[in-house]
Scaffold this motif. Structure first.
Motif, PDB file in Angstrom:
ATOM      1  N   GLN A 149       0.788  -1.232   0.000  1.00 10.03           N
ATOM      2  CA  GLN A 149       0.000   0.000   0.000  1.00 10.03           C
ATOM      3  C   GLN A 149       0.825   1.291   0.000  1.00 10.03           C
ATOM      4  OE1 GLN A 149      -2.670  -0.864  -1.011  1.00 10.03           O
ATOM      5  NE2 GLN A 149      -4.266  -1.110   0.514  1.00 10.03           N
ATOM      6  N   GLY A 208      -4.447   4.082   1.530  1.00 13.77           N
ATOM      7  CA  GLY A 208      -5.584   3.237   1.855  1.00 13.77           C
ATOM      8  C   GLY A 208      -6.261   3.599   3.168  1.00 13.77           C
ATOM      9  N   ARG A 217      -5.275  -5.401  -8.562  1.00 14.95           N
ATOM     10  CA  ARG A 217      -5.185  -3.986  -8.947  1.00 14.95           C
ATOM     11  C   ARG A 217      -5.585  -3.775 -10.409  1.00 14.95           C
ATOM     12  NH1 ARG A 217       0.011  -3.539  -6.208  1.00 14.95           N
ATOM     13  NH2 ARG A 217      -0.215  -2.460  -4.214  1.00 14.95           N
ATOM     14  N   ASP A 250      -3.091   6.500  -6.502  1.00 18.10           N
ATOM     15  CA  ASP A 250      -2.538   5.465  -5.611  1.00 18.10           C
ATOM     16  C   ASP A 250      -3.435   5.242  -4.397  1.00 18.10           C
ATOM     17  OD1 ASP A 250      -0.383   5.048  -7.264  1.00 18.10           O
ATOM     18  OD2 ASP A 250       0.971   6.372  -6.145  1.00 18.10           O
ATOM     19  N   ALA A 262      -5.569   1.883  -3.469  1.00 21.28           N
ATOM     20  CA  ALA A 262      -5.286   1.269  -2.167  1.00 21.28           C
ATOM     21  C   ALA A 262      -6.543   1.175  -1.307  1.00 21.28           C
ATOM     22  CB  ALA A 262      -4.213   2.073  -1.432  1.00 21.28           C
TER      23      ALA A 262
END
Length: 500
Positions: free
Chosen positions: A117, A121, A249, A293, A297
């Motif tokens: 991660q 997240g 992902r 990102d 996450a």
């Protein structure tokens, strides 16, 4: 010494120990040579491995319980080079997570989750990123119907699909993991805006990947990578896990791409839509916390944790009903008295179903599904006479709370009476904390509670669950769960006998 036996069984691990010994010879004279009077007491650490020789890597929670008998509710362990403070028992855990909630609110940098991660997240981030992402996630879930009648209707619709799937086995044995499909689909509908057919290739692929990731997270080699990340080149489990995560992902990126193309501010159908819309809103800010990102996450966190916990608890619930048919029958009788024929139970019905409610709570207590998730101190902290510097890793043992002898009459037995008074009325217990406590408690707690009640009652309304032919209740083993990220039941078969 379970860990030593494991290490010495592999030539590669013997080489590893030699290398670690060389590196540790530089480290330990500076570390263990210094007196330290600030941390709680604990077993004396050995060079290189610290106290790892005292832990069963497959059941760290049980090892911790044994050590607590000698060192008390607050003690120190050394995981290789890392010093960890362990909290056991209701009083110590609640004190830390509630009374000192801000002091124990952070997550430590666990190597495998850092690799996955990178500090993003919902679950393993810290600071303002965590606060903002968690707050946004909870608000988005409420907007999508979590905690409201809308999600209850979706759960009951999904229950209908699950019942039809189970009927297709016509009373023949099938695997317990079949029950994963329905709660997983509820999470996916929230995340992606659509439910899946149980045979949909994307759905089956995600189920497989989640299963593999969860199993790898419980691997002893994965634990060794977390203890000695600088030796990662010698291990393989974390490399396989990272490949599986990347496969997940890829699917998430496709949903984000579609959402960015079709986004409509007046019709946000999913958590992914909400994240994408929030990202567009925040583009004018200097520091955009909702970058790609963090989007990926955050969705990844919910794909994994949001499916595994409820789905695994439902497996355990069915297994325990097979093991204790008298309890199963009593639940079915209560359902028959409260729920009208041809209808599903509503979440409000739990108030009139104390025994069923007690059984569901006892399932969660008894299985100790998630033994602990580490915290770390967010500031220098004085706790119970000890000084814990900022960044100290802390393990609040939920297993020790759910099995605390001072709060449960028969902690190691499956006993729904733990949640019933002398008149058979449901009783809340302060030591019931499978979802943890404080500001880091489970973000999906309200959804999980509703799912468990509706799926469990619906299944027992339609079926009686029995061991497959040739087995009896006494053959069902509950004592050795399969250690993954959670404690799963061992792979077993069940037979669903229709009641109609």
């Amino acid at each position: 010494m379970p860990l030593l036996n494991f290490l010495l069984s592999s030539p590669a691990c013997i080489c590893l120990l030699c290398l670690v010994f060389f590196l540790a010879s530089l480290y330990f004279p500076r570390s263990f040579g210094k007196p330290n009077f600030t941390f709680p007491p604990g077993p004396t650490p050995l060079p290189i491995i610290g106290n790892l020789h005292l832990l069963d890597m497959k059941r760290q929670d049980k090892s911790i319980l044994k050590l607590a008998e000698k060192y008390g509710p607050v003690f120190t362990l050394h995981f290789g080079f890392q010093k960890v403070v362990v909290l056991t028992g209701y009083e110590a855990v609640r004190d830390a997570l509630v009374t000192f909630t801000e002091d124990f609110v952070d997550r430590p940098p666990i190597p495998i989750f850092e690799e996955i991660q990178r500090g993003n997240g919902v679950f393993f981030s810290t600071g303002e990123l965590w606060r903002t992402t968690r707050r946004f996630t909870m608000a988005s879930m409420r907007n999508l119907g979590v905690g409201k009648k809308l999600i209850e209707q979706q759960i009951n619709e999904e229950l209908g699909f699950l019942v039809e799937d189970i009927k297709s086995f016509k009373g023949e044995p099938f695997i317990l993991r079949t029950f994963n499909t329905a709660p997983t689909n509820i999470t996916f509908a929230l995340l992606f805006g659509e439910r899946f057919d149980y045979k949909d290739p994307i759905f089956t692929t995600l189920l497989r990947l989640i299963d593999e990731v969860m199993c790898l997270l419980g691997s002893p080699f994965l634990h060794l990578f977390n203890f000695y990340p600088f030796l990662g080149f010698l291990f393989n489990a974390h490399k396989i896990l990272l490949k599986r995560i990347e496969d997940v992902r890829i699917i998430i990126r496709e949903y984000i791409k579609t959402s960015k193309q079709d986004i409509n501010a007046n019709s946000l159908k999913s958590y992914t839509d909400a994240l994408v819309f929030k990202q567009r809103e925040d583009t004018t800010k200097r520091e955009n916390l909702f970058n790609d990102d963090n989007l990926i996450a955050s969705i990844l966190d919910l794909v994994m944790a949001g499916t595994e916990t409820t789905a695994t608890t439902l497996q355990w619930a069915v297994l325990l009903m097979m093991k204790y048919p008298k309890i199963q029958k009593k639940v079915q009788e209560e359902i028959g008295r409260v729920v009208k024929p041809g209808h599903w139970a509503t979440y409000d019905d739990r108030k009139d179903m104390p025994y069923t409610n007690a059984v569901i709570h006892e399932v969660q207590r008894f299985i100790t599904l998630l033994p602990h998730v580490p915290r770390s101190t967010s500031a220098d902290t004085h706790f119970r006479g000890y000084f814990l510097p900022k960044g100290t890793m802390v393990i609040p043992s939920l297993t020790s709370v759910l099995l605390d002898r001072s709060h449960w009459e028969t902690p190691h037995e499956f006993n729904p009476n733990h949640f019933l008074d002398a008149d058979g009325k449901f009783v809340k217990k302060e030591a019931f904390m499978p979802f943890s406590l404080g500001r880091r408690n489970c973000i999906g707690e309200s959804l999980a509670k509703m799912e468990l009640f509706l799926f469990f009652t619906g299944l027992l309304q339609k079926f009686t669950f029995q061991p497959p032919p040739g087995l009896t209740e006494t053959d069902l083993d509950l004592t050795v769960p399969k250690t993954t990220f959670t404690l799963r039941p061992q792979p077993q078969l069940t037979c669903a006998i229709p009641l109609e």
